[in-house]
Design a protein around this motif. Structure first.
Motif, short mmCIF file in Angstrom:
data_model
loop_
_atom_site.label_atom_id
_atom_site.label_comp_id
_atom_site.label_asym_id
_atom_site.label_seq_id
_atom_site.Cartn_x
_atom_site.Cartn_y
_atom_site.Cartn_z
N PRO A 277 -3.78 13.12 -7.73
CA PRO A 277 -4.94 12.56 -6.66
C PRO A 277 -5.09 11.32 -6.88
CG PRO A 277 -5.71 14.69 -7.91
CD PRO A 277 -4.48 14.08 -8.64
N MET A 278 -5.52 10.61 -5.80
CA MET A 278 -5.45 9.11 -5.86
C MET A 278 -6.93 8.67 -4.90
SD MET A 278 -3.02 7.85 -2.79
CE MET A 278 -1.80 9.29 -3.27
N ASN A 279 -7.51 7.50 -5.37
CA ASN A 279 -8.88 7.17 -4.96
C ASN A 279 -8.50 6.28 -3.44
OD1 ASN A 279 -11.01 6.00 -4.04
ND2 ASN A 279 -11.68 5.38 -6.13
N LEU A 280 -8.29 7.03 -2.39
CA LEU A 280 -8.03 6.46 -1.17
C LEU A 280 -8.86 5.43 -0.54
CD1 LEU A 280 -5.69 6.38 1.08
CD2 LEU A 280 -6.89 7.97 2.29
N SER A 281 -10.23 5.42 -0.99
CA SER A 281 -11.15 4.46 -0.70
C SER A 281 -11.01 3.16 -1.51
CB SER A 281 -12.61 5.14 -1.09
OG SER A 281 -12.89 6.36 -0.50
N LYS A 282 -10.62 3.39 -2.73
CA LYS A 282 -10.46 1.97 -3.28
C LYS A 282 -8.93 1.38 -2.79
CE LYS A 282 -9.39 0.30 -7.89
NZ LYS A 282 -9.26 0.71 -9.41
N LEU A 283 -8.02 2.07 -2.27
CA LEU A 283 -6.55 1.39 -1.81
C LEU A 283 -7.09 0.93 -0.58
CD1 LEU A 283 -3.84 4.30 -2.58
CD2 LEU A 283 -4.45 2.05 -3.71
N MET A 284 -7.77 1.51 0.22
CA MET A 284 -8.23 0.92 1.81
C MET A 284 -9.12 -0.39 1.57
SD MET A 284 -6.81 2.89 3.85
CE MET A 284 -5.45 3.06 2.83
N SER A 285 -9.96 -0.38 0.42
CA SER A 285 -10.75 -1.64 0.33
C SER A 285 -9.73 -2.75 -0.22
CB SER A 285 -11.73 -1.12 -0.85
OG SER A 285 -12.61 -2.30 -0.94
N THR A 286 -8.89 -2.34 -1.10
CA THR A 286 -8.15 -3.34 -1.75
C THR A 286 -7.19 -3.88 -0.63
OG1 THR A 286 -7.96 -2.32 -3.64
CG2 THR A 286 -6.39 -3.99 -3.35
N LEU A 287 -6.64 -3.02 0.27
CA LEU A 287 -5.85 -3.52 1.31
C LEU A 287 -6.56 -4.66 2.24
CD1 LEU A 287 -3.24 -3.23 3.23
CD2 LEU A 287 -4.48 -1.59 4.39
N THR A 288 -7.62 -4.14 2.95
CA THR A 288 -8.53 -4.92 3.79
C THR A 288 -8.85 -6.23 3.12
OG1 THR A 288 -10.71 -3.98 3.30
CG2 THR A 288 -9.32 -3.18 5.19
N LEU B 24 0.19 5.55 7.57
CA LEU B 24 -0.24 6.91 6.64
C LEU B 24 0.11 8.42 7.17
CD1 LEU B 24 -3.94 5.70 5.95
CD2 LEU B 24 -1.75 5.50 4.35
N MET B 25 0.04 8.16 8.62
CA MET B 25 0.57 9.63 9.05
C MET B 25 2.06 9.82 9.29
SD MET B 25 -2.32 11.08 10.08
CE MET B 25 -2.88 10.40 8.54
N HIS B 26 2.76 8.77 9.44
CA HIS B 26 4.14 8.97 9.42
C HIS B 26 4.81 9.12 8.07
CE1 HIS B 26 8.24 7.13 9.66
NE2 HIS B 26 8.08 7.70 11.06
N LEU C 47 0.93 -1.19 0.25
CA LEU C 47 0.09 0.01 -0.03
C LEU C 47 0.99 1.26 0.05
CD1 LEU C 47 -2.73 1.54 0.36
CD2 LEU C 47 -2.25 1.30 2.82
N MET C 48 2.10 1.22 0.95
CA MET C 48 2.73 2.60 0.80
C MET C 48 3.40 2.70 -0.40
SD MET C 48 2.05 3.60 4.12
CE MET C 48 3.44 4.76 4.57
N GLU C 49 4.03 1.60 -0.96
CA GLU C 49 4.44 1.83 -2.24
C GLU C 49 3.61 2.48 -3.24
OE1 GLU C 49 7.53 2.02 -4.93
OE2 GLU C 49 7.82 1.60 -2.75
N LYS C 50 2.51 1.96 -3.53
CA LYS C 50 1.19 2.44 -4.34
C LYS C 50 1.06 4.06 -4.26
CE LYS C 50 -1.24 -1.83 -4.74
NZ LYS C 50 -2.65 -2.49 -4.40
N ILE C 51 1.22 4.28 -2.58
CA ILE C 51 0.86 5.90 -2.49
C ILE C 51 2.06 6.60 -3.10
CG2 ILE C 51 0.60 7.64 -0.68
CD1 ILE C 51 -0.81 5.33 0.92
N ARG C 52 3.33 5.91 -2.74
CA ARG C 52 4.67 6.73 -3.29
C ARG C 52 4.59 6.97 -4.86
NH1 ARG C 52 6.82 4.45 1.46
NH2 ARG C 52 7.16 2.28 0.38
#
Length: 484
Positions: free
Chosen positions: A163-174, A446-448, A152-157
């Motif tokens: 802009p990214m769809n964070l909802s989709k990323l969170m859903s994929t992660l879980t 995410l905060m770090h 996940l962190m690599e995808k964000i980087r």
């Protein structure tokens, strides 16, 4: 002319019906808003029943009676009312009502969440807790969580400043974490699986006409609801059958939950028989209870932090202080982050992923607050209302303020009824440890790792979706820049 006379007659009958309800002795009756013939109070629920019930409770009290069609249902809307049902009278209200939705979608309620209270439910719970949800098993999945979090962190980087769809990323992660733990590999590579999960959760929150007005059950068929439920049930059964068959044809090394369930079935090691339908129902439970709810919580946490940048800054400062000089946050680091836990508690208070708990049903006659409650009475706990109770949280109960939890001993593990997003009593969600540890370590990282931005209008209230799990109506789009 005849149509006008008919409408006038119906209106006249409705007025007489309502007048009859609002007159006469009421001392031994539950507070209840007037209802219409046949449909009861269904017309008052609207798109978001948790909100409608909250407003009704402001007038009729924290334990009121509504009629969904011909079915009377008690609605608990305060910490005291929830305590009365889930603690004082827990044994009596530990069962679940029959539901066409659950029957069609959840293998005839063979899953743990919707099964009636009794020996079968106890057996399914013991198997799930022992082999998937115990603290020991949750710790054993640490490497899976870390690997998926790193992806996940690599995808964000890689997204850079776009802009990214964070909802989709969170859903994929879980989804990926649940798949790997329960099934041994990921099943979310395509879009069909995610669409199936979304469809399932939306339909689980549907109020069917036939469930509450049996004489009008044909409406569900006419509207196509029965066909939609059958399609979703068949789609999941085909998938789960393939998963179980793949595990039966595998090496049987008991690497995941599905393997364990099949081994328990073969060896009869649980002391009772687990058939194939029960195995599929338990596996489905993992997705129903662990995917949408977890990603929804992360989505609401990020939404509130973006709407309140001063709280995000304080949380980032805590994370950076605890993890100074390190590139990521470990699960061990979380123990020293009190503000992180306060943010999570506050989000769960304002945005419980399942705002209306799965209904409870009494198994015998009882006396509740001096009123007779017949066996078979349904009770719904409105967690959304409990989290906004002014008597508990103060006049700013609708505001997001994590600080309110820093000096509060209240926790969300079922003992403090002002904060019970996972329920309480016998039917409390047993997956709380599984959900919380993933949520904590993801939010902290995410905060770090990043500073966050959003283009949304933070002055307006975020619209909610419709369904059993209440997410944002629209995906959360964000920008992220690496922290320096």
């Amino acid at each position: 002319m005849m149509m006008i006379l008919l409408l006038c007659f119906i209106f006249f009958i409705a007025i007489l019906f309502i007048k009859k309800q609002t007159t006469g002795k009421k001392s031994n009756k539950w507070p209840s808003p007037p209802r219409l013939p046949l449909i009861g109070n269904l017309h008052q629920l609207g798109k978001h029943p948790h909100r409608s019930m909250y407003h009704l409770s402001q007038r009729y009290g924290d334990l009121m009676l509504l009629h969904f069609g011909t079915v009377p249902i008690l609605i608990a809307s305060s910490a005291d009312a929830a305590r009365d049902v889930l603690k004082t009278h827990d044994r009596v209200f530990a069962s679940r009502p029959h539901s066409k939705i659950y029957h069609k979608l959840l293998y005839g309620s063979r899953n743990m969440a919707s099964a009636p209270y009794g020996e079968y439910w106890r057996q399914m719970k013991s198997v799930s807790v022992l082999h998937l949800l115990s603290n020991k098993m949750v710790r054993s999945f640490r490497d899976v969580r870390q690997e998926e979090l790193s992806l996940l962190m690599e995808k964000i980087r890689e997204s850079g400043s776009s802009p990214m769809n964070l909802s989709k990323l969170m859903s994929t992660l879980t989804n990926d974490v649940i798949c790997r733990v329960a099934l041994g590999r990921k099943y979310g590579a395509g879009t069909d699986f995610k669409e199936m999960i979304d469809r399932l959760m939306r339909q689980l929150g549907t109020f069917t006409v036939g469930s509450f007005v049996p004489s009008l059950a044909w409406i569900d068929w006419i509207c196509g609801l029965d066909a939609q439920l059958d399609k979703t049930a068949n789609d999941f059964d085909e998938l789960l059958e393939k998963i179980v068959q793949d595990h039966e044809d595998g090496d049987g090394d008991k690497a995941d939950f599905a393997d364990v369930l099949l081994a328990v079935q073969r060896e009869n090691s649980a002391g009772f028989e687990i058939n194939r339908l029960s195995i599929k129902a338990i596996l489905l439970d993992a997705f129903v209870g662990g995917t949408d709810t977890s990603s929804t919580l992360l989505e609401w946490e990020m939404t509130e932090l973006l709407r309140n940048p001063e709280y995000m800054k304080r949380l980032q400062e805590e994370v950076h202080t605890v993890c100074k000089g390190r590139t990521s946050v470990s699960e061990d680091d979380i123990q020293d982050m009190s503000y992180l836990r306060a943010v999570i508690k506050e989000t769960l208070r304002l945005h419980p992923p399942v705002p209306l708990m799965v209904p409870h049903e009494s198994t015998e006659d009882d006396i509740l607050r001096g009123h007779h409650v017949p066996a078979g009475t349904q009770v719904m706990i409105n967690l959304w209302a409990v989290g906004r109770e002014v008597a508990t949280w103060g006049p700013d109960a609708n505001e997001f303020k994590p600080e309110r939890h820093l000096d509060s001993p209240a926790d969300f593990r079922g003992q403090d009824f002002e904060l019970i997003p996972f329920g309480a009593g016998r039917r409390m969600c047993p997956g709380i440890s599984f959900a919380v540890v993933l949520n904590e370590v993801v939010l902290a990282n995410l905060m770090h790792g990043f500073d966050w931005g959003s283009t949304e209008d933070h002055e307006t209230e975020v619209a909610e979706s419709i369904g059993a799990v209440i997410r944002r109506m629209s995906p959360l789009y964000v920008t992220a820049s690496p922290t320096t």
